[in-house]
Design an enzyme around this catalytic site. Structure first.
Site, PDB file in Angstrom:
ATOM      1  CG  ASP A 190      19.145 -35.173  12.114  1.00 50.78           C
ATOM      2  OD1 ASP A 190      20.167 -34.486  12.292  1.00 50.78           O
ATOM      3  OD2 ASP A 190      19.009 -35.962  11.156  1.00 50.78           O
ATOM      4  CD1 TRP A 216      18.757 -35.598   4.997  1.00 52.31           C
ATOM      5  CD2 TRP A 216      19.562 -37.638   5.389  1.00 52.31           C
ATOM      6  NE1 TRP A 216      19.795 -35.814   4.117  1.00 52.31           N
ATOM      7  CE2 TRP A 216      20.305 -37.050   4.331  1.00 52.31           C
ATOM      8  CE3 TRP A 216      19.887 -38.923   5.808  1.00 52.31           C
ATOM      9  CZ2 TRP A 216      21.347 -37.710   3.695  1.00 52.31           C
ATOM     10  CZ3 TRP A 216      20.936 -39.595   5.170  1.00 52.31           C
ATOM     11  CH2 TRP A 216      21.643 -38.977   4.124  1.00 52.31           C
ATOM     12  CE  LYS A 254      24.997 -32.245   6.329  1.00 54.81           C
ATOM     13  NZ  LYS A 254      24.809 -32.638   4.937  1.00 54.81           N
TER      14      LYS A 254
END
Length: 365
Positions: free
Chosen positions: A176, A106, A200
């Site tokens: 992030d 990511w 999440k």
């Protein structure tokens, strides 16, 4: 009402487990929210009933994370992946460059997007060791004219996590935190911006949270399309257009549940106990299970491991599925096995997996 025994052993990496109490609360209010005669999904986002939901979610997030009062909390859409582009569009001016710490897939994608909008550089990378660790703080070197420093706090695919963040001084630090937000206390004031997809630890998919320090808006590029400007959403309290109202309502319920667990300190204690069950099964297996991450970089949220062969892994995953375990396959890009033990995954679910792993080893060692 659903009983825990009827629930799957859900280790999905995202969308992931939600607290049973939250699902039951939403079930109770689904058709008639607080006497309105409407579902939250039917309320106008301009109504007083929804405004209370919206503002309470912001207040709860600030309370739980200790976010300084002056910071802006935004509810956006498009996932963290849209933030990969929005951040450089807003905060990477000509003559400056953005520094990225690359610790997994990511962060690689975030860097790739930033390159489309300006100059970038890699502060540090763990690619040479297949992203099995978090860089030491003394490995991080910042170049002149850096506009911001970007890190990915938890790496869902490789199972590594930052527990000590760099002190970047006057350089804005952007993180992030999609897969470990709310999982343990942090000092939010160290960050110029935090962003996270909700799916999440925060709620269902469809909401993206952005936490922005006010001075970042002062340096933002004004030549950006309206919906991709952070100040658009700040000025309108994330109500410039129709927000994902039901997702924000669910996020608010998750935050109230988190408070009931003892806040982030209580949640961290619970998460460490849960992760220890599975890591102990790996460590005590004498090599039958091999963890991917170095021990001092191990994620509390995503536990990644391999078995001796792909055939044995297939057998492990097949038997686990038959036993009621869901989502244990590793990411398609790396294979192996992964147990995502987010906040809402119960201790009992992690204990059941630990016991399954021990028994599987006994049968196949």
């Amino acid at each position: 009402m659903l009983k825990q025994a009827q629930r799957a052993y859900n280790f999905n990496a995202g969308p992931s487990a939600l607290p049973l109490a939250v699902l039951e609360k939403a079930q109770q209010e689904l058709v008639d929210f607080k006497g309105t005669g409407m579902s939250v999904m039917e309320l106008s986002h301009r109504s007083a009933a929804y405004e209370q939901v919206h503002n309470q979610a912001i207040a709860s997030l600030k309370e739980l994370m200790g976010i300084p009062e002056e910071y802006h909390v935004l509810f956006l859409q498009g996932g963290a992946s849209t933030q990969f582009a929005m951040i450089p569009m807003n905060f990477l001016p000509q003559g400056k460059k953005a520094g990225y710490v690359v610790t997994g897939s990511w962060s690689e994608k975030a860097l790739k997007e930033a390159k489309m909008f300006g100059d970038t550089y890699t502060i540090a990378s763990t690619k040479e060791t297949n992203h099995n660790r978090i860089p030491k703080l003394d490995e991080l070197a910042y170049e002149e004219n850096t506009a911001y420093v970007h890190v990915t706090s938890n790496n869902t695919i490789f199972g590594t996590e930052w527990f000590t963040f760099p002190d970047t001084g006057d350089l804005p630090l952007i993180a992030d935190m999609s897969s470990d937000i709310l999982s343990h206390p942090i000092d939010a004031s160290k960050f110029a911006m935090i962003y996270a997809g909700a799916q999440k630890n925060l709620g269902p998919s469809g909401v993206t949270v952005a936490i922005v320090r006010p001075d970042m808006l002062e340096r933002a590029n004004e030549n950006v399309p309206t919906m991709l400007r952070y100040d658009t959403h700040v000025k309108n309290n994330s109500l410039y257009n129709t927000p994902p109202t039901f997702g924000i309502y669910m996020l608010g319920l998750v935050l109230e549940w988190a408070k009931e667990q003892g806040g982030l300190a209580g949640i961290e204690k619970m998460n460490r106990e849960k992760a220890a069950l599975i890591y102990d099964a790996i460590d005590q297996s004498e090599g039958f299970y091999k963890g991917h991450a170095e021990k001092d970089s191990r994620s509390l949220m995503n536990i990644t491991f391999r078995l001796a062969s792909e055939e044995l892994e297939k057998e492990f995953l097949a038997e686990a599925k038959q036993a009621g375990f869901v989502g244990l396959n590793g990411h398609r890009s790396v294979g192996g096995c992964r147990a995502s033990t987010y906040n809402a995954v119960p201790y009992e679910t992690c204990k059941a997996l630990s016991e399954f792993m021990i028994n599987f080893q006994k049968k196949n060692a």
